[in-house]
Design a protein around this motif. Structure first.
Motif, PDB file in Angstrom:
ATOM      1  N   UNK A   1      -8.042   0.555 -11.487  1.00 22.21           N
ATOM      2  CA  UNK A   1      -7.178   1.714 -11.340  1.00 22.21           C
ATOM      3  C   UNK A   1      -5.706   1.343 -11.523  1.00 22.21           C
ATOM      4  N   UNK A   2      -5.390   0.071 -11.310  1.00 25.34           N
ATOM      5  CA  UNK A   2      -4.007  -0.397 -11.371  1.00 25.34           C
ATOM      6  C   UNK A   2      -3.387  -0.087 -12.733  1.00 25.34           C
ATOM      7  N   UNK A   3      -2.196   0.526 -12.718  1.00 25.66           N
ATOM      8  CA  UNK A   3      -1.518   0.831 -13.983  1.00 25.66           C
ATOM      9  C   UNK A   3      -0.524  -0.266 -14.369  1.00 25.66           C
ATOM     10  N   UNK A   4      -0.370  -1.258 -13.492  1.00 24.56           N
ATOM     11  CA  UNK A   4       0.516  -2.374 -13.808  1.00 24.56           C
ATOM     12  C   UNK A   4       1.994  -2.044 -13.691  1.00 24.56           C
ATOM     13  N   UNK A   5       2.358  -1.159 -12.743  1.00 26.53           N
ATOM     14  CA  UNK A   5       3.783  -0.819 -12.593  1.00 26.53           C
ATOM     15  C   UNK A   5       4.527  -1.884 -11.790  1.00 26.53           C
TER      16      UNK A   5
ATOM     17  N   UNK B   1       0.842  -1.194   0.000  1.00 22.54           N
ATOM     18  CA  UNK B   1       0.000   0.000   0.000  1.00 22.54           C
ATOM     19  C   UNK B   1       0.880   1.248   0.000  1.00 22.54           C
ATOM     20  N   UNK B   2       1.998   1.163   0.741  1.00 22.20           N
ATOM     21  CA  UNK B   2       2.956   2.276   0.745  1.00 22.20           C
ATOM     22  C   UNK B   2       3.502   2.529  -0.656  1.00 22.20           C
ATOM     23  N   UNK B   3       3.740   1.448  -1.398  1.00 19.71           N
ATOM     24  CA  UNK B   3       4.440   1.574  -2.673  1.00 19.71           C
ATOM     25  C   UNK B   3       3.535   2.032  -3.813  1.00 19.71           C
ATOM     26  N   UNK B   4       2.278   1.637  -3.792  1.00 26.75           N
ATOM     27  CA  UNK B   4       1.378   1.886  -4.929  1.00 26.75           C
ATOM     28  C   UNK B   4       1.270   3.379  -5.252  1.00 26.75           C
ATOM     29  N   UNK B   5       1.529   3.766  -6.516  1.00 27.97           N
ATOM     30  CA  UNK B   5       1.494   5.195  -6.858  1.00 27.97           C
ATOM     31  C   UNK B   5       0.109   5.722  -7.216  1.00 27.97           C
ATOM     32  N   UNK B   6      -0.911   4.865  -7.198  1.00 29.70           N
ATOM     33  CA  UNK B   6      -2.235   5.339  -7.598  1.00 29.70           C
ATOM     34  C   UNK B   6      -3.320   5.000  -6.572  1.00 29.70           C
ATOM     35  N   UNK B   7      -2.949   4.466  -5.431  1.00 36.80           N
ATOM     36  CA  UNK B   7      -3.902   3.988  -4.422  1.00 36.80           C
ATOM     37  C   UNK B   7      -4.799   2.882  -4.989  1.00 36.80           C
TER      38      UNK B   7
ATOM     39  N   UNK C   1      10.445  -7.049 -12.385  1.00 36.50           N
ATOM     40  CA  UNK C   1      11.046  -5.962 -13.136  1.00 36.50           C
ATOM     41  C   UNK C   1      12.248  -6.529 -13.860  1.00 36.50           C
TER      42      UNK C   1
ATOM     43  N   UNK D   1      -3.302   8.060 -14.125  1.00 41.15           N
ATOM     44  CA  UNK D   1      -3.794   7.809 -12.765  1.00 41.15           C
ATOM     45  C   UNK D   1      -2.792   8.286 -11.715  1.00 41.15           C
TER      46      UNK D   1
ATOM     47  N   UNK E   1       1.903  -2.231 -17.337  1.00 41.68           N
ATOM     48  CA  UNK E   1       0.954  -3.226 -17.823  1.00 41.68           C
ATOM     49  C   UNK E   1      -0.244  -2.580 -18.476  1.00 41.68           C
TER      50      UNK E   1
ATOM     51  N   UNK F   1       2.885   9.008  -0.510  1.00 40.43           N
ATOM     52  CA  UNK F   1       3.611   7.965   0.218  1.00 40.43           C
ATOM     53  C   UNK F   1       4.293   6.972  -0.729  1.00 40.43           C
ATOM     54  N   UNK F   2       4.043   7.104  -2.027  1.00 40.39           N
ATOM     55  CA  UNK F   2       4.686   6.215  -2.983  1.00 40.39           C
ATOM     56  C   UNK F   2       5.918   6.894  -3.581  1.00 40.39           C
TER      57      UNK F   2
ATOM     58  N   UNK G   1      -0.181  10.257  -4.901  1.00 44.05           N
ATOM     59  CA  UNK G   1       0.029   9.461  -3.694  1.00 44.05           C
ATOM     60  C   UNK G   1       1.414   9.750  -3.116  1.00 44.05           C
TER      61      UNK G   1
ATOM     62  N   UNK H   1       5.144  -2.152  -8.682  1.00 40.53           N
ATOM     63  CA  UNK H   1       5.905  -1.711  -7.524  1.00 40.53           C
ATOM     64  C   UNK H   1       5.440  -2.477  -6.279  1.00 40.53           C
TER      65      UNK H   1
END
Lengths: 263, 388
Positions: free
Chosen positions: A157-161, A135-141, B49, B115, B108, B123-124, B121, A163
């Motif tokens: 919402x997931x962009x598939x990064x 949850x800390x890592x996700x850049x889009x919540x 990755x 977004x 992906x 915290x990211x 965000x 992380x």
């Protein structure tokens, strides 16, 4: 001519920048609770919905003998959640699966394990951490923690990064390296299928809790898996934790897994 | 000034066409990836990755190295670098362009990339990486362009550019620090979980970037009428010598901590990279080559007689560039994923389509770089009064 074109381009550039930069800044200022959007609408919940302060699970591994005992549990989960079975190991999607002790608990590897435990398959899945690194890592919540402690994914919402996958110390997350739909044997219309390019994982059956049902794995486990509220001293999980010594995966990392194992 | 990018010799057009062809091939394979998914790459559930993110990491370093010209010139008034700061800034622009493209091709669901802006965000670390990378790109475009324009018109650059230049110095450090923070803040990834990761990233960046810049200066001197200058190249060479030495020193610091403490979670990744783990060791020859190249380059760069010989210097720079590229562009990322958190050893090898897409991005970067260098060098030639 030339100077007017130049000043026009300047104005156009600045305004393009302004609209691009100001929106997220404004959003950031508007978000008070740390959530990007602030919906004021009331959310209506099913009266039968199960509620808790922190959902948790205790797995009594003494009740398992072999892989055969785990199969129905894994199948129950993967079936209702439309988890595809992809043969290529690199592209595999797993919500709940089995690991030997040394892989489930690599930091507690022992040279001399009791015979029963050495080759006993352990069920592993998302630990629904109290302090989730994903949850800390996700850049889009797109992955977030709910008030009842469940860590969820918004597949849309997931962009598939990926992380979150690097951040998860339990390897609990899977990525759709290709369209998963052709690999679903029988689609359950009550639960969404996923598309390629997004991450997914165990959701503690939040869709079942919402209508008053316990998680599918617990239901299929013949009492080996026990589910309840960690904050409620009278809950079944707390009772088991009082009576038994339990371990959690990679406790030293401070993630606070909500899955406890009786070994 | 932009028109200068369109006027060029046959050789210039030939080179740009060749790059466009590589871009085209890469783009074709990207369309395939877009349709099929990231499954066409060598990445897996355990190694999530790969080549793309590794190239991104390496190129953030190349981008950050512009500061090695800007800082001596603007803070220490080292006049010699005034002549070539523009080359550093334009190299930064091209590198950050590649960085952003590498992130993009790794997504992906690329069509959802906004977004990150729609749901900011803080915290990211990835959110901050987006902020610093785009900021650095913008800073270098504006600064580079304005300074070059002023030089062309033989006027002083606008006064508002100075604060931006000063800002760009810490900003350059920030892009690579934040990029290191992507990795070193993750629990359960013993290879990256070290405070020296950001310093290591910076030291290898300040070796790789300036060494590429030296090579570019030598090429520019050979192909155009603009001479970046012997003194400038030699000063850059000293910077590379310090940076590559510090980089190897930092690496040895890491090796000491990991192996003297004897903690398996940290040792296993190094074992995998340098001697192989449980019979898997596809990167072993690469990692030793990288180390050997870095050591050879230290010798070539520290010894004055070899450093001052420009042909040997060119060899040393190629050595530094390849050595640091293997270290960061191959080992750094997959080394962190193998063994997996559950202690399975699943190796990663990039696939041909993956490499071709990466080549396409590199070609895009060199296309931008060539165009920008062409513009800068033409202006330099004009100012010097050389008929072009």
């Amino acid at each position: 001519m030339k100077s007017s074109r130049r000043s026009f381009l300047k104005v156009a550039g600045v305004s393009a920048l302004g609209t691009g930069l100001l929106k997220p800044v404004a959003d950031l200022l508007a978000a008070s609770g740390g959530h990007g959007e602030a919906p004021a609408e009331k959310v209506y919940k099913n009266e039968k919905a199960l509620k808790a302060k922190q959902w948790a699970m205790v797995i009594d591994t003494r009740k398992f003998g072999s892989e055969k005992d785990l199969r129905p549990i894994i199948e129950a989960c993967h079936k209702i959640h439309n988890v595809p079975s992809i043969d290529n190991k690199r592209h595999e999607i797993k919500w709940i699966w089995e690991e030997e002790f040394k892989h489930a608990f690599p930091d507690q590897e022992l040279r001399f394990l009791p015979e029963r435990i050495e080759h006993l398959p352990f069920l592993v899945f998302c630990n629904q951490c109290e302090n989730p690194p994903c949850v800390r890592a996700c850049p889009t919540k797109a992955t977030f923690k709910r008030d009842d402690g469940i860590v969820l994914m918004d597949f849309h919402r997931c962009i598939g990064c990926r992380f979150c996958m690097a951040a998860c110390p339990y390897g609990s997350r899977s990525f759709n390296f290709r369209d998963p739909r052709p690999f679903i044997k029988e689609t359950n219309p009550k639960f969404p299928t996923r598309m390629k390019g997004v991450v997914e994982k165990c959701n503690f059956c939040e869709e079942r809790l919402a209508v008053g049902q316990i998680p599918a794995c617990v239901e299929a486990s013949n009492g080996a898996l026990v589910f309840g509220d960690l904050e409620d001293p009278e809950s079944d999980v707390r009772k088991l934790l009082r009576e038994n010594f339990t371990i959690r995966r990679k406790q030293a990392l401070g993630t606070g897994p909500a899955i406890y194992y009786i070994v | 000034m932009l028109e200068n990018a369109f006027k060029g010799s046959k050789r210039y057009y030939g080179w740009m066409t060749a790059l466009l062809a590589i871009i085209g091939i890469g783009f074709g394979f990207y369309i395939w990836q877009l349709r099929f998914g990231l499954g066409i790459t060598g990445m897996s559930r355990d190694v999530t990755w790969g080549f793309y993110i590794a190239q991104f990491t390496f190129l953030v370093g190349v981008a950050a190295s512009a500061v090695m010209l800007v800082l001596p010139y603007y803070l220490h008034h080292y006049k010699a670098f005034g002549k070539i700061t523009i080359l550093g800034e334009f190299l930064a622009v091209a590198s950050v362009t590649m960085c952003i493209l590498f992130i993009f091709v790794d997504l992906g669901q690329p069509m959802r990339v906004l977004n990150v802006l729609l749901y900011p965000t803080p915290n990211s670390v990835l959110f901050w990486d987006m902020v610093v990378l785009n900021g650095y790109l913008l800073l270098n475009i504006v600064i580079g362009w304005k300074i070059l324009e002023a030089e062309r018109n033989a006027v002083a650059p606008p006064s508002w550019i100075k604060p931006l230049i000063y800002l760009s110095i810490p900003w350059a450090v920030s892009i690579h620090t934040v990029t290191a923070f992507l990795y070193c803040g993750l629990p359960g990834r013993g290879f990256w979980l070290t405070a020296i990761l950001a310093p290591r990233f910076l030291s290898s960046a300040f070796a790789a970037g300036p060494s590429l810049l030296i090579l570019l200066c030598l090429i520019v001197r050979k192909l155009t009428k603009f001479d970046p200058g012997k003194e400038q190249i030699q000063s850059l060479a000293k910077i590379v010598a310090y940076a590559i030495s510090i980089n190897v020193f930092f690496f040895l610091c890491e090796v000491f901590v990991v192996f003297y403490s004897n903690i398996p979670e940290h040792m296993d990744h190094f074992k995998y990279l340098f001697v192989g783990l449980q019979g898997h060791g596809v990167l072993v020859p690469w990692m030793w080559s990288s180390l050997a190249l870095m050591v050879i380059s230290i010798i070539l760069l520290v010894v004055p007689s070899t450093r001052q010989n420009e042909s040997i210097l060119a060899v040393a720079c190629v050595t530094v560039f390849i050595g640091t590229w293997i270290d960061k562009g191959l080992g750094m990322i997959s080394g962190g994923f193998v063994p997996s958190p559950l202690h399975h050893v699943n190796e990663y090898v990039p696939t041909i389509p993956e490499i071709l897409i990466a080549l396409g991005v590199w070609a895009t970067g060199f296309f931008v770089l060539t165009a920008l260098f062409k513009i800068a060098v033409t202006v330099k030639e004009e100012v010097a009064g050389v008929a072009s």
